[in-house]
Design a protein around this motif. Structure first.
Motif, PDB file in Angstrom:
ATOM      1  N   HIS A   4     -90.604   4.676  12.357  1.00  0.00           N
ATOM      2  CA  HIS A   4     -91.643   5.547  11.829  1.00  0.00           C
ATOM      3  C   HIS A   4     -91.254   6.151  10.488  1.00  0.00           C
ATOM      4  CE1 HIS A   4     -93.613   5.013  15.613  1.00  0.00           C
ATOM      5  NE2 HIS A   4     -92.557   5.441  16.243  1.00  0.00           N
ATOM      6  N   GLU A  79     -98.232   1.737  21.542  1.00  0.00           N
ATOM      7  CA  GLU A  79     -97.654   3.081  21.464  1.00  0.00           C
ATOM      8  C   GLU A  79     -96.220   3.028  20.921  1.00  0.00           C
ATOM      9  OE1 GLU A  79     -97.765   7.208  23.924  1.00  0.00           O
ATOM     10  OE2 GLU A  79     -97.613   5.375  25.113  1.00  0.00           O
ATOM     11  N   GLY A  82     -96.117   2.867  17.380  1.00  0.00           N
ATOM     12  CA  GLY A  82     -96.597   4.061  16.703  1.00  0.00           C
ATOM     13  C   GLY A  82     -98.048   4.001  16.269  1.00  0.00           C
ATOM     14  N   ARG A  85    -101.458   6.949  20.406  1.00  0.00           N
ATOM     15  CA  ARG A  85    -100.811   8.034  21.156  1.00  0.00           C
ATOM     16  C   ARG A  85    -101.495   8.122  22.507  1.00  0.00           C
ATOM     17  NH1 ARG A  85     -97.899  12.086  18.156  1.00  0.00           N
ATOM     18  NH2 ARG A  85     -97.754  11.404  16.002  1.00  0.00           N
ATOM     19  N   SER A  86    -100.721   8.502  23.498  1.00  0.00           N
ATOM     20  CA  SER A  86    -101.305   8.630  24.839  1.00  0.00           C
ATOM     21  C   SER A  86    -101.314  10.093  25.263  1.00  0.00           C
ATOM     22  CB  SER A  86    -100.511   7.800  25.854  1.00  0.00           C
ATOM     23  OG  SER A  86     -99.198   8.293  25.985  1.00  0.00           O
ATOM     24  N   THR A  87    -102.289  10.405  26.107  1.00  0.00           N
ATOM     25  CA  THR A  87    -102.421  11.734  26.702  1.00  0.00           C
ATOM     26  C   THR A  87    -102.784  11.544  28.166  1.00  0.00           C
ATOM     27  OG1 THR A  87    -103.269  12.606  24.608  1.00  0.00           O
ATOM     28  CG2 THR A  87    -103.674  13.930  26.576  1.00  0.00           C
ATOM     29  N   TYR A  95    -105.909   6.919  25.466  1.00  0.00           N
ATOM     30  CA  TYR A  95    -105.276   6.471  24.221  1.00  0.00           C
ATOM     31  C   TYR A  95    -106.191   6.730  23.037  1.00  0.00           C
ATOM     32  CZ  TYR A  95    -101.821   4.066  27.060  1.00  0.00           C
ATOM     33  OH  TYR A  95    -100.817   3.789  27.952  1.00  0.00           O
ATOM     34  N   ARG A  97    -106.014   6.358  18.478  1.00  0.00           N
ATOM     35  CA  ARG A  97    -105.259   5.857  17.325  1.00  0.00           C
ATOM     36  C   ARG A  97    -104.444   6.973  16.702  1.00  0.00           C
ATOM     37  NH1 ARG A  97    -108.045   1.559  13.939  1.00  0.00           N
ATOM     38  NH2 ARG A  97    -107.593   2.975  12.232  1.00  0.00           N
ATOM     39  N   ASP A  98    -103.292   6.619  16.163  1.00  0.00           N
ATOM     40  CA  ASP A  98    -102.491   7.552  15.380  1.00  0.00           C
ATOM     41  C   ASP A  98    -102.827   7.266  13.925  1.00  0.00           C
ATOM     42  OD1 ASP A  98    -100.592   8.984  13.948  1.00  0.00           O
ATOM     43  OD2 ASP A  98     -99.013   8.641  15.420  1.00  0.00           O
ATOM     44  N   ARG A 101    -100.064   7.597  11.258  1.00  0.00           N
ATOM     45  CA  ARG A 101     -99.107   6.484  11.267  1.00  0.00           C
ATOM     46  C   ARG A 101     -99.734   5.210  10.721  1.00  0.00           C
ATOM     47  NH1 ARG A 101     -95.435   3.573   9.884  1.00  0.00           N
ATOM     48  NH2 ARG A 101     -94.583   2.057  11.314  1.00  0.00           N
TER      49      ARG A 101
END
Length: 124
Positions: A4, A79, A82, A85-87, A95, A97-98, A101
């Motif tokens: 990252h 994930e 990068g 992102r998961s929650t 899920y 998108r980041d 990143r």
């Protein structure tokens, strides 16, 4: 250096994991769908906000038509790269998108391989 970090001049190794993740057409498609989740997945604002929390893996699984275990493995690859992102919401994983990143990845690609003219790609 982690995947990252911004790569040093000429160092393209941080690009490898995200590019491998995107080399799979289903993972690439899911990442595209997650760009506009309201257009591609059922949205129930009373449950979650797809932009803030993400899309439930069960909705991703239903849209792809793949086994839940395959979709979970694909999302884990995205994930680790990068790109998402998961929650956790109860027993469900969502899920999203980041975007930060992904923006950095695009810049890293530009710096790592330079600006490419599509015509140059056809002749290489």
């Amino acid at each position: 250096m982690t995947t990252h970090d911004t790569p040093a001049a000429g160092d393209v190794s941080p690009l490898l994991e995200p590019l491998k993740a995107l080399a799979n057409p289903v993972r690439l498609q899911v990442l595209q769908w997650l760009r506009e989740p309201e257009e591609h997945f059922p949205v129930d604002p009373a449950v979650t906000d797809p932009r803030a929390v993400g899309v439930c893996v069960s909705h991703i699984q239903a849209k792809t038509g793949l086994a839940q275990s395959t979709v979970s493995a694909y999302m884990a690859v995205l994930e680790r790269a990068g790109l998402v992102r998961s929650t956790r919401v109860g027993k469900w994983t969502h899920y999203r998108r980041d975007e930060e990143r992904i923006t950095r990845l695009v810049e890293e690609l530009r710096l790592g391989i330079g600006d490419l003219n599509p015509a140059e790609l056809l002749h290489s």
